[in-house]
Design a protein around this motif. Structure first.
Motif, PDB file in Angstrom:
ATOM      1  N   ARG A   1       0.858  -1.189   0.000  1.00 24.37           N
ATOM      2  CA  ARG A   1       0.000   0.000   0.000  1.00 24.37           C
ATOM      3  C   ARG A   1       0.893   1.238   0.000  1.00 24.37           C
ATOM      4  NH1 ARG A   1      -5.288   0.945   0.970  1.00 24.37           N
ATOM      5  NH2 ARG A   1      -5.603  -1.201   1.664  1.00 24.37           N
ATOM      6  N   ILE A   2       0.576   2.193  -0.862  1.00 23.77           N
ATOM      7  CA  ILE A   2       1.345   3.434  -0.901  1.00 23.77           C
ATOM      8  C   ILE A   2       1.013   4.234   0.350  1.00 23.77           C
ATOM      9  CG2 ILE A   2       1.833   5.552  -2.186  1.00 23.77           C
ATOM     10  CD1 ILE A   2       0.987   4.078  -4.731  1.00 23.77           C
ATOM     11  N   ASP A   3       2.050   4.600   1.111  1.00 23.27           N
ATOM     12  CA  ASP A   3       1.821   5.257   2.402  1.00 23.27           C
ATOM     13  C   ASP A   3       1.581   6.757   2.251  1.00 23.27           C
ATOM     14  OD1 ASP A   3       4.316   6.516   2.090  1.00 23.27           O
ATOM     15  OD2 ASP A   3       5.362   5.093   3.394  1.00 23.27           O
ATOM     16  N   GLY A   4       1.411   7.443   3.369  1.00 21.60           N
ATOM     17  CA  GLY A   4       1.109   8.871   3.364  1.00 21.60           C
ATOM     18  C   GLY A   4       2.200   9.729   2.763  1.00 21.60           C
ATOM     19  N   GLN A   5       3.425   9.200   2.710  1.00 21.40           N
ATOM     20  CA  GLN A   5       4.535   9.925   2.075  1.00 21.40           C
ATOM     21  C   GLN A   5       4.664   9.595   0.591  1.00 21.40           C
ATOM     22  OE1 GLN A   5       5.146   8.485   5.370  1.00 21.40           O
ATOM     23  NE2 GLN A   5       4.474  10.543   5.903  1.00 21.40           N
ATOM     24  N   GLY A   6       3.721   8.758   0.088  1.00 22.04           N
ATOM     25  CA  GLY A   6       3.744   8.412  -1.335  1.00 22.04           C
ATOM     26  C   GLY A   6       4.768   7.358  -1.687  1.00 22.04           C
TER      27      GLY A   6
END
Length: 198
Positions: free
Chosen positions: A75-80
């Motif tokens: 999953r791509i996290d909040g920092q991309g």
């Protein structure tokens, strides 16, 4: 030319000028009623790129052919970013799946001979619908989703809703655009259903 004729010509010219200013006045009033400068439509908003750009919240399946230990779901996290074995953190946001594949192949090439990678989007980030719908909130994006689909998923319009024009905040372009019921949505879009004036 006698004086009465000159006076008649001046009167006609004044009337013509007044009439010419009526459309401009009508336009100014309509813009004021809408709250200022009209929004660009989706078609005119320079969102010509139809390739989907990844973003935080997207879930991916990454397959490295011939090496199961490097393959998996991410999953791509909040920092991309995503984190992969061997190569660590990799920037993924704002890339297409094809561009991410090429980036991963380049990074893996330092450790693996001629790596072949496939990137598949499993779950898109949601769309959001707010304003004059019965159940505002976030909803799973479905391929081919339009504004009217999102309204239906959100329980339909309230009795105060304007049903022909909407505003989409498009994260892909950081732009607010005008939309109609059949406008296609992208993952991450925020749809606002406005209240009608009468």
């Amino acid at each position: 030319m006698n004086i009465s004729r000159i006076s008649s010509v001046r009167t006609v010219l004044r009337s013509t000028r007044r009439l010419a200013s009526i459309p401009a006045l009508a336009l100014a009033l309509s813009l004021a009623a809408c709250g200022g400068t009209p929004l660009p439509s989706v078609e005119a908003s320079n969102s010509a790129s139809t390739a989907y750009h990844l973003g935080s919240g997207d879930e991916l399946r990454i397959t490295v052919f011939g090496d199961e230990s490097l393959s998996g779901e991410h999953r791509i996290d909040g920092q991309g970013q995503i984190t992969m074995p061997l190569i660590g953190r990799v920037e993924a946001a704002d890339l297409t799946a094809e561009a991410l594949k090429e980036r991963l192949q380049a990074r893996l090439a330092e450790y693996v001979h001629e790596p072949r990678v496939n990137v598949q989007v499993l779950t898109y980030r949601p769309v959001y619908i707010v304003g004059e719908v019965k159940t505002p909130g976030s909803y799973d994006y479905v391929d081919g989703m339009t504004v009217i689909n999102a309204v239906a998923i959100a329980g339909g319009f309230t009795y105060r809703a304007r049903q022909d024009r909407f505003v989409i905040e498009r994260k892909a372009t950081n732009q607010a655009v005008a939309a109609v019921p059949g406008t296609p949505l992208l993952p991450g879009d925020v749809v606002t259903v406005k209240e009608r004036y009468f």
